[in-house]
Design a protein around this motif. Structure first.
Motif, PDB file in Angstrom:
ATOM      1  N   ARG A  82     -16.506  -3.157   3.786  1.00  0.00           N
ATOM      2  CA  ARG A  82     -14.897  -2.848   3.065  1.00  0.00           C
ATOM      3  C   ARG A  82     -15.126  -1.845   2.183  1.00  0.00           C
ATOM      4  O   ARG A  82     -16.242  -1.975   1.132  1.00  0.00           O
ATOM      5  CB  ARG A  82     -14.308  -4.103   2.736  1.00  0.00           C
ATOM      6  N   THR A 125      -3.880  -7.084   6.934  1.00  0.00           N
ATOM      7  CA  THR A 125      -5.024  -6.357   6.881  1.00  0.00           C
ATOM      8  C   THR A 125      -6.033  -7.043   5.824  1.00  0.00           C
ATOM      9  O   THR A 125      -5.756  -8.141   5.248  1.00  0.00           O
ATOM     10  CB  THR A 125      -4.699  -4.880   6.167  1.00  0.00           C
ATOM     11  N   ALA A 126      -7.267  -6.513   6.019  1.00  0.00           N
ATOM     12  CA  ALA A 126      -8.385  -6.973   5.041  1.00  0.00           C
ATOM     13  C   ALA A 126      -7.990  -6.950   3.527  1.00  0.00           C
ATOM     14  O   ALA A 126      -8.629  -7.565   2.816  1.00  0.00           O
ATOM     15  CB  ALA A 126      -9.645  -6.083   5.456  1.00  0.00           C
ATOM     16  N   ASN A 129      -3.901  -9.498   3.180  1.00  0.00           N
ATOM     17  CA  ASN A 129      -3.504 -10.780   3.695  1.00  0.00           C
ATOM     18  C   ASN A 129      -2.900 -11.938   3.048  1.00  0.00           C
ATOM     19  O   ASN A 129      -2.873 -13.004   3.303  1.00  0.00           O
ATOM     20  CB  ASN A 129      -4.666 -11.237   4.675  1.00  0.00           C
ATOM     21  N   ASN A 190     -11.020  -0.987   7.728  1.00  0.00           N
ATOM     22  CA  ASN A 190     -11.940  -1.394   6.684  1.00  0.00           C
ATOM     23  C   ASN A 190     -12.054  -0.757   5.319  1.00  0.00           C
ATOM     24  O   ASN A 190     -12.842  -0.793   4.437  1.00  0.00           O
ATOM     25  CB  ASN A 190     -13.524  -1.508   7.304  1.00  0.00           C
ATOM     26  N   SER A 217      -8.136 -10.813  -1.138  1.00  0.00           N
ATOM     27  CA  SER A 217      -8.009 -10.684   0.274  1.00  0.00           C
ATOM     28  C   SER A 217      -9.245  -9.867   0.621  1.00  0.00           C
ATOM     29  O   SER A 217     -10.187 -10.224   1.638  1.00  0.00           O
ATOM     30  CB  SER A 217      -6.810  -9.589   0.887  1.00  0.00           C
ATOM     31  N   ASP A 220     -12.280 -11.827   0.497  1.00  0.00           N
ATOM     32  CA  ASP A 220     -12.035 -13.212   1.371  1.00  0.00           C
ATOM     33  C   ASP A 220     -12.285 -14.461   0.500  1.00  0.00           C
ATOM     34  O   ASP A 220     -13.066 -15.559   0.973  1.00  0.00           O
ATOM     35  CB  ASP A 220     -13.271 -13.124   2.382  1.00  0.00           C
TER      36      ASP A 220
END
Lengths: 224, 79
Positions: A82, A125-126, A129, A190, A217, A220
C-alpha cells in the motif's frame, strides 16, 4: 501493519504525517531518506507526505520522483504494498506514473489553505473502508497546484472503475479539479493519491478527527 | 554543442497561468490576443559535438525528466 514515511528535502508535512501515524497506530513509522535504494521488507504501508520537495522546481514532484528511493517505491507498488501520497506526495506519484493524470496550477492561481468538505465517493477501498459510502467529511487543504486534470478516456476509466475515492463536496472545490476529484486510486487499488491533508485532522486538538479513517483503513487497524 | 528544448502544454490541457497572462495583456490594452499558452525553454550545453548522440540523449532527457508527457509536448533544436 508497519508504516514507513519517505523523506525528501523540501517536504514540510513529514513531521505531521509521522505524528499522525504514531498516534493512530501506537507505533512510530520507519523513516526512509531519498537516497536509500531499498524499502525494508516488513513495511506494509509507504507514505509520501506533503511539502515542496526540491522547491517545486521544474514541476511539482518531478525531481523527487526521480530519486533513488522512488525506484524501490515503484517496485513495492508493483508487488502490491500500500502506498499513499498526500499533496506533494500525490504530485510525486503522478510524476512517477503510478497514478494517471496531472495536477496543474489552481484555477484561480492562488495558494489555498483552508478546510474543505470531501465526499467519500468509494468507501470500499483499502484507504476509505472506515467511512460510509457518500459520507461527507471535513479535511484541510494547503496547495498551489492541486487542479487535477486528465484526458477524457482516463476520466471515464477512473469513474467506471470507481477509482475516484474522494471528491470535493458542497461547492468546496478549492482548485478547479475536473469532476471535483480530490483523491484517486491506481487500477489495482493499492495506491492512493490525494491533495487534502487527513493527517491534520486526527484529534480534538485539530478541531476534529475526520481524517483518522483513512489511516485506520490503510493500516488495517482493528475496529474500536 | 548547444541545444534548446522547448516544452509546451498539449492541446486541450487547461493553462490557468496562460489565461491570467492573456487577461493581463487585455488590461494593458493589447487588443486581438486570441490566447496565450505558457511553456518552458531549456538551454542545454553538451560537452561533445556528436549530433546523433545529442539527439538521442536530449530525447531521453525530455522523456525522463524535462517534460511530463502526460500534459506536455517537447521540441529539440540543435543550435
Amino acid at each position: 501493519m508497519k508504516a514507513a514515511v519517505i523523506l525528501l528535502p523540501g517536504l514540510n508535512r513529514d513531521r505531521d504525517m509521522i505524528a499522525a501515524l504514531t498516534k493512530i497506530s501506537g507505533r512510530a513509522p520507519t523513516t526512509i531518506w531519498q537516497t536509500e535504494t531499498s524499502i525494508p521488507s516488513d513495511i506494509d504501508l509507504i507514505v509520501i507526505p506533503g511539502g515542496f520537495s526540491y522547491g517545486d522546481y521544474l514541476r511539482c514532484g518531478a525531481i523527487a520522483a526521480r530519486m533513488p528511493v522512488m525506484r524501490a517505491v515503484a517496485e513495492r507498488a508493483k508487488a502490491g504494498t500500500r502506498i499513499m501520497g498526500v499533496c506533494n506526495g500525490f504530485q510525486i506519484l503522478l510524476e512517477m506514473g503510478l497514478l494517471p493524470g496531472a495536477l496543474m496550477r489552481n484555477a484561480n492561481l492562488n495558494f489555498v489553505c483552508k478546510e474543505v468538505e470531501l465526499e467519500v465517493a468509494n468507501a470500499q477501498t483499502a484507504f476509505s473502508n472506515r467511512y460510509e459510502q457518500g459520507q461527507i467529511i471535513r479535511c484541510p487543504v494547503a496547495h498551489h497546484d492541486g487542479n487535477y486534470c486528465a484526458d477524457d478516456e482516463t476520466l471515464a476509466r477512473l469513474k467506471g472503475e470507481h477509482r475516484v475515492v474522494f471528491r470535493y463536496a458542497n461547492g468546496t472545490n478549492p482548485n478547479g479539479s475536473v469532476n471535483d476529484i480530490a483523491g484517486i486510486l491506481n487500477a489495482s487499488g493499492n495506491i492512493l493519491g490525494m491533495m487534502p491533508h487527513p493527517e491534520n485532522l486526527i484529534e480534538p486538538a485539530h478541531g476534529g478527527d475526520h481524517g483518522r479513517g483513512i489511516f485506520e483503513s490503510a493500516l488495517d487497524l482493528a475496529l474500536a | 554543442m548547444k541545444a534548446r528544448i522547448t516544452v509546451t502544454l498539449k492541446k486541450g490541457v487547461l493553462d490557468p497561468q496562460g489565461k491570467a497572462i492573456e487577461g493581463a495583456l487585455g488590461t494593458l490594452g493589447f487588443e486581438g490576443v486570441g490566447g496565450v499558452r505558457q511553456g518552458k525553454v531549456f538551454d542545454v550545453e553538451l560537452a561533445h559535438d556528436d549530433k546523433e548522440k545529442a539527439e538521442t540523449d536530449l530525447t531521453a532527457m525530455c522523456e525522463q525528466l524535462l517534460a511530463n508527457t502526460v500534459i506536455e509536448n517537447y521540441a529539440i533544436e540543435i543550435l
